[in-house]
Design an enzyme around this catalytic site. Structure first.
Site, mmCIF file in Angstrom:
data_model
loop_
_atom_site.group_PDB
_atom_site.id
_atom_site.type_symbol
_atom_site.label_atom_id
_atom_site.label_comp_id
_atom_site.label_asym_id
_atom_site.label_seq_id
_atom_site.Cartn_x
_atom_site.Cartn_y
_atom_site.Cartn_z
ATOM 1 N N CYS A 91 -10.715 0.878 -7.223
ATOM 2 C CA CYS A 91 -11.509 -0.348 -7.098
ATOM 3 C C CYS A 91 -11.837 -0.987 -8.449
ATOM 4 O O CYS A 91 -11.668 -2.201 -8.631
ATOM 5 C CB CYS A 91 -12.787 -0.063 -6.319
ATOM 6 S SG CYS A 91 -13.868 1.198 -7.049
ATOM 7 N N HIS A 116 -18.436 2.217 -5.624
ATOM 8 C CA HIS A 116 -17.390 1.271 -5.235
ATOM 9 C C HIS A 116 -17.756 -0.138 -5.684
ATOM 10 O O HIS A 116 -18.941 -0.491 -5.750
ATOM 11 C CB HIS A 116 -17.217 1.300 -3.710
ATOM 12 C CG HIS A 116 -15.990 0.602 -3.221
ATOM 13 N ND1 HIS A 116 -14.711 0.998 -3.570
ATOM 14 C CD2 HIS A 116 -15.827 -0.482 -2.413
ATOM 15 C CE1 HIS A 116 -13.823 0.198 -2.982
ATOM 16 N NE2 HIS A 116 -14.481 -0.711 -2.298
ATOM 17 N N HIS A 121 -11.170 -5.812 -2.606
ATOM 18 C CA HIS A 121 -11.428 -4.513 -3.233
ATOM 19 C C HIS A 121 -10.275 -3.570 -2.924
ATOM 20 O O HIS A 121 -9.428 -3.864 -2.072
ATOM 21 C CB HIS A 121 -12.744 -3.926 -2.729
ATOM 22 C CG HIS A 121 -12.764 -3.688 -1.243
ATOM 23 N ND1 HIS A 121 -13.072 -2.476 -0.684
ATOM 24 C CD2 HIS A 121 -12.506 -4.513 -0.192
ATOM 25 C CE1 HIS A 121 -13.023 -2.557 0.638
ATOM 26 N NE2 HIS A 121 -12.674 -3.784 0.951
#
Length: 208
Positions: A110, A163, A179
């Site tokens: 990510c 994340h 993402h």
């Protein structure tokens, strides 16, 4: 005597069943009180809007079952300048598989997706999601714009960032972000989904 006691017993059983019934029910699932508060606070979000890929299971005449995946149509954003270029680059990586530590089209994680997308636009940003989380000015979800970075935890209510994604579209339909998902690779999703809202931690605006 028995006929008088029976109605009382039935009424008692009904009251007990009512007390034991779970009230926080939404979208076909029971939610914790914490999740319900979070969803209510995000009043701008609508869980009825399509939030990603939809799956349909079909059965062939032979009896075999096949899965058909339909992607939600890509929506156009209104970013300009450098951020428009960053978003366009990030979208060019859609479908790239997830790879921890990856920074190429063979595989991305990510934070690697963001570093690569900004890098191709001539902007140097930190490598890890934790470092990226302080690379800019904090913004509220109600003030999000394309090009902002959104950060999430691994589980609902977590405050540990694991994340990161890049906001691509903000309009009357809601907020989309791109993402590198561990299960689907680089993909664009809706921030309005219960899954991402429950794990959302913060958002920042890059200072270019």
């Amino acid at each position: 005597m028995t006929t008088k006691i029976l109605p009382v017993l039935l009424l008692t059983l009904l009251m007990l069943a009512s007390c034991n019934r779970k009230l926080n029910y939404r979208d076909g699932k029971y939610r914790s009180a914490r999740e319900m508060v979070r969803l209510k606070k995000a009043g701008r979000y609508s869980s009825s809007r399509p939030t990603g890929k939809s799956k349909t299971i079909r059965t062939a005449p032979s009896g075999a079952r096949t899965k058909v995946v339909t992607k939600r149509p890509l929506r156009k954003g209104n970013a300009t300048g450098t951020l428009a270029s960053v978003i366009e680059t990030a979208r060019s990586y859609q479908g790239t598989p997830y790879r921890y530590g990856g920074t190429t089209r063979l595989g991305l994680d990510c934070s690697g997706l963001l570093q690569l997308s900004f890098g191709e636009a001539g902007v140097s940003i930190p490598r890890s999601s934790n470092e990226q989380a302080v690379w800019g000015i904090p913004v509220r979800t109600t003030d999000l714009r394309p090009g902002d970075l959104v950060f999430f935890g691994a589980s609902p209510g977590s405050r540990t960032i694991t994340h990161v994604g890049l906001v691509t579209v903000v309009d009357d339909e809601g907020v989309d972000f791109i993402h590198a998902s561990t299960s689907l690779g680089v993909v664009e999703n809706s921030l309005e989904s219960d899954y991402y809202l429950s794990r959302f931690i913060r958002a920042i605006r890059p200072q270019l």
